[in-house]
Design an enzyme around this catalytic site. Sequence first.
Site, PDB file in Angstrom:
ATOM      1  N   CYS A  86     -29.560 -31.642  84.252  1.00  0.00           N
ATOM      2  CA  CYS A  86     -30.965 -31.958  84.545  1.00  0.00           C
ATOM      3  C   CYS A  86     -31.470 -31.081  85.700  1.00  0.00           C
ATOM      4  O   CYS A  86     -31.674 -29.892  85.516  1.00  0.00           O
ATOM      5  CB  CYS A  86     -31.131 -33.448  84.821  1.00  0.00           C
ATOM      6  SG  CYS A  86     -32.832 -34.043  84.687  1.00  0.00           S
ATOM      7  N   HIS A 203     -28.163 -36.351  80.344  1.00  0.00           N
ATOM      8  CA  HIS A 203     -27.229 -36.795  81.389  1.00  0.00           C
ATOM      9  C   HIS A 203     -25.923 -37.316  80.788  1.00  0.00           C
ATOM     10  O   HIS A 203     -25.827 -38.510  80.465  1.00  0.00           O
ATOM     11  CB  HIS A 203     -27.874 -37.904  82.219  1.00  0.00           C
ATOM     12  CG  HIS A 203     -28.923 -37.441  83.159  1.00  0.00           C
ATOM     13  ND1 HIS A 203     -28.672 -37.172  84.494  1.00  0.00           N
ATOM     14  CD2 HIS A 203     -30.235 -37.205  82.982  1.00  0.00           C
ATOM     15  CE1 HIS A 203     -29.788 -36.792  85.085  1.00  0.00           C
ATOM     16  NE2 HIS A 203     -30.761 -36.804  84.194  1.00  0.00           N
ATOM     17  N   GLU A 205     -23.191 -38.025  82.253  1.00  0.00           N
ATOM     18  CA  GLU A 205     -22.578 -39.040  83.112  1.00  0.00           C
ATOM     19  C   GLU A 205     -23.127 -40.435  82.824  1.00  0.00           C
ATOM     20  O   GLU A 205     -22.490 -41.447  83.143  1.00  0.00           O
ATOM     21  CB  GLU A 205     -22.757 -38.674  84.596  1.00  0.00           C
ATOM     22  CG  GLU A 205     -24.125 -38.958  85.189  1.00  0.00           C
ATOM     23  CD  GLU A 205     -25.192 -37.932  84.841  1.00  0.00           C
ATOM     24  OE1 GLU A 205     -26.314 -38.059  85.377  1.00  0.00           O
ATOM     25  OE2 GLU A 205     -24.911 -37.012  84.048  1.00  0.00           O
TER      26      GLU A 205
END
Length: 231
Positions: A86, A203, A205
């Site tokens: 990002c 994302h 994660e």
Amino acid sequence: MTIAIIQFGGSNCDLDVLHVLKDVVGVDAELVWYKEHDLDRFEGAVIPGGFSYGDYLRAGAIASRTPIMDSVKKMADEGKPVMGICNGFQILTESGLLNGALATNMYPKFRCEGTYLRVETTDSPFTSAFKEGEVIRVPIAHMEGNFYADEKTLSNMEDEKLVAFRYVDKDGHVTDEVNPNGSQENIAGILNGKRNVMGLMPHPERASESILGSDDGVRMFQSMVEYINNR
């Protein structure tokens, strides 16, 4: 093995990445403040998401000009893997480590939602745990994720298979309707020419444990760790 997680003023996904690397993948990781000059002790780096310096000027513009980015470039030159997520993707394009640029979403609004991605190549330190053409689910959270590059750069990226991920529907079809930001060719993530630097807007994660609704993203970190182990 220790992986650096680069922190800037305004980073806000750094602790999420730290948790995934240490507690889910099971490797050493360390938060590194942007004033650090020497990254030689690390085998790889992740530049996490957030709003470095409040996205002042342009998203990632100020962070890309901090001294630590010279050390990140050195890591990349040495073949070590560098992942930008990002805002990290924006920083990598602003610093010249990746081609293209990230502009304001075609509809100028912050988008935070799940997206489907198609894996376009498994020939990279970040995608080797996937199958080419596989569809995965990873969320986005950005306002400036509209990837742009000139026609020559886009053609070169296609020829060299430097597109890592595209936005698709759940069946793997590329359509305008599933493009959340207007990115050219529905591009969600790209590689550099040496294939050891990757930037992506979604994302991983936030999709690394099943309790979050998807654990597809963890394989990007696992691929990165496997690459480091095999270097």
